[in-house]
Motif scaffolding. Structure first.
Motif, PDB file in Angstrom:
ATOM      1  N   THR A 250      54.974  38.663  96.992  1.00 30.10           N
ATOM      2  CA  THR A 250      55.383  39.802  97.811  1.00 30.10           C
ATOM      3  C   THR A 250      56.423  39.388  98.841  1.00 30.10           C
ATOM      4  O   THR A 250      57.438  40.072  99.038  1.00 30.10           O
ATOM      5  N   LEU A 251      56.185  38.261  99.515  1.00 32.64           N
ATOM      6  CA  LEU A 251      57.126  37.766 100.516  1.00 32.64           C
ATOM      7  C   LEU A 251      58.465  37.416  99.878  1.00 32.64           C
ATOM      8  O   LEU A 251      59.532  37.740 100.422  1.00 32.64           O
ATOM      9  N   LYS A 252      58.409  36.749  98.724  1.00 32.79           N
ATOM     10  CA  LYS A 252      59.638  36.386  98.019  1.00 32.79           C
ATOM     11  C   LYS A 252      60.463  37.623  97.691  1.00 32.79           C
ATOM     12  O   LYS A 252      61.688  37.643  97.878  1.00 32.79           O
ATOM     13  N   ARG A 253      59.797  38.650  97.213  1.00 34.01           N
ATOM     14  CA  ARG A 253      60.503  39.880  96.853  1.00 34.01           C
ATOM     15  C   ARG A 253      61.090  40.571  98.078  1.00 34.01           C
ATOM     16  O   ARG A 253      62.190  41.130  98.006  1.00 34.01           O
ATOM     17  N   GLU A 254      60.367  40.542  99.184  1.00 35.63           N
ATOM     18  CA  GLU A 254      60.867  41.169 100.404  1.00 35.63           C
ATOM     19  C   GLU A 254      62.133  40.474 100.909  1.00 35.63           C
ATOM     20  O   GLU A 254      63.000  41.118 101.517  1.00 35.63           O
ATOM     21  N   ILE A 255      62.255  39.188 100.652  1.00 33.39           N
ATOM     22  CA  ILE A 255      63.436  38.436 101.085  1.00 33.39           C
ATOM     23  C   ILE A 255      64.596  38.613 100.113  1.00 33.39           C
ATOM     24  O   ILE A 255      65.748  38.844 100.520  1.00 33.39           O
ATOM     25  N   LEU A 256      64.298  38.484  98.818  1.00 34.15           N
ATOM     26  CA  LEU A 256      65.363  38.480  97.816  1.00 34.15           C
ATOM     27  C   LEU A 256      65.864  39.872  97.439  1.00 34.15           C
ATOM     28  O   LEU A 256      67.025  40.028  97.051  1.00 34.15           O
ATOM     29  N   ARG A 257      65.011  40.882  97.555  1.00 29.72           N
ATOM     30  CA  ARG A 257      65.412  42.225  97.113  1.00 29.72           C
ATOM     31  C   ARG A 257      66.628  42.757  97.878  1.00 29.72           C
ATOM     32  O   ARG A 257      67.587  43.236  97.263  1.00 29.72           O
ATOM     33  N   PRO A 258      66.658  42.723  99.228  1.00 29.80           N
ATOM     34  CA  PRO A 258      67.849  43.227  99.925  1.00 29.80           C
ATOM     35  C   PRO A 258      69.106  42.420  99.627  1.00 29.80           C
ATOM     36  O   PRO A 258      70.211  42.983  99.606  1.00 29.80           O
ATOM     37  N   LEU A 259      68.966  41.117  99.384  1.00 28.75           N
ATOM     38  CA  LEU A 259      70.135  40.305  99.036  1.00 28.75           C
ATOM     39  C   LEU A 259      70.700  40.750  97.685  1.00 28.75           C
ATOM     40  O   LEU A 259      71.917  40.872  97.518  1.00 28.75           O
ATOM     41  N   TYR A 260      69.805  41.001  96.754  1.00 33.24           N
ATOM     42  CA  TYR A 260      70.246  41.469  95.430  1.00 33.24           C
ATOM     43  C   TYR A 260      70.908  42.844  95.544  1.00 33.24           C
ATOM     44  O   TYR A 260      71.957  43.094  94.930  1.00 33.24           O
TER      45      TYR A 260
END
Length: 246
Positions: free
Chosen positions: A220-230
């Protein structure tokens, strides 16, 4: 116009059989139930190939899940049916959606009046897209070309030529089908959206999503960080593509 509805349904999802029958009654056009590709039946070779998430740019930051691969194959199956049956278009619906018949019929009528074989018309659940332009409107609905295509595959009207292009350009894929459709520069297809669409998802009332699963806090944390960058990279690619097209 020769159009038909396809309801994507996994036969072993018995808690959705009643909803499929309900959708068949609600649809304003003829309906065919398409057997969804079962993630439990995927071959290992297909899984390995589709889990390479660096084939297209921007790179997709997450590993494809089995259910996401199966979902992509299921939509390709519907696109192929549109071509094989020589339809002008196919309305593809997930089996966990509910139609607000009055709103949906008005949205569907607007879409059909401006529909071409090249079109891919989305019926999103919520209005989250910013319009780059408005193709048509009525007192109650808008048919827009979004700056960046939204996510979600609950309902879409796909023209025959759009289906052909999608089949050609998705023989290899590296991300979920809705994320792939955002890359208009790769697919050759510019999705448009009609608001309000009159379609809502009710998977929670039907046993939960067949794609999603409970994630660990690390995931969940990984997705919260990487999603806006993507999303930022995706928006940049979309802007460049629009400038080149112009």
């Amino acid at each position: 116009m020769n159009v038909k509805a396809f309801i994507v349904h996994l036969e072993r999802a018995t808690d959705r059989h009643e909803q499929v029958e309900r959708l068949k009654q609600q649809c304003p056009i003829p309906v065919e139930v398409v057997e969804a590709v079962d993630s439990e039946a995927l071959e290992n070779e297909s899984v390995r190939e589709r889990r390479d998430c660096s084939h297209f740019k921007p790179s997709y930051p997450f590993q494809l899940r089995l259910a996401e691969i199966a979902c992509f194959y299921s939509h390709r199956k519907c696109w192929q049916a549109i071509v094989d049956q020589n339809l002008d278009g196919g309305l593809i619906l997930e089996d966990d959606v509910e139609l607000d018949v009055t709103v949906f019929n008005s949205a569907f009528d607007l879409a059909l009046r401006h529909f071409t074989l090249e079109d891919y018309v989305r019926f999103p659940q919520k209005c989250r897209e910013r319009a780059a332009s408005i193709r048509a409107s009525t007192a109650t609905h808008r048919l827009i070309v979004p700056e960046v295509t939204g996510l979600g595959m609950i309902g879409q009207l796909v023209g025959q030529n759009a289906a052909k292009s999608l089949l050609e350009h998705t023989q290899r894929f590296d991300r979920p089908v809705d994320a792939f459709l955002q890359m208009t520069w790769q697919t050759g297809v510019q999705p448009i959206s009609v608001y309000p669409g009159g379609i809502t998802e009710r998977s929670a009332q039907l046993g939960g999503s067949c794609i999603g699963k409970r994630k660990s806090w690390r995931e969940t944390l990984k997705r919260e960080i990487l999603r806006p960058l993507y999303r930022h990279k995706l928006a940049s690619c979309a802007r460049r593509s629009a400038q080149i097209s112009f």
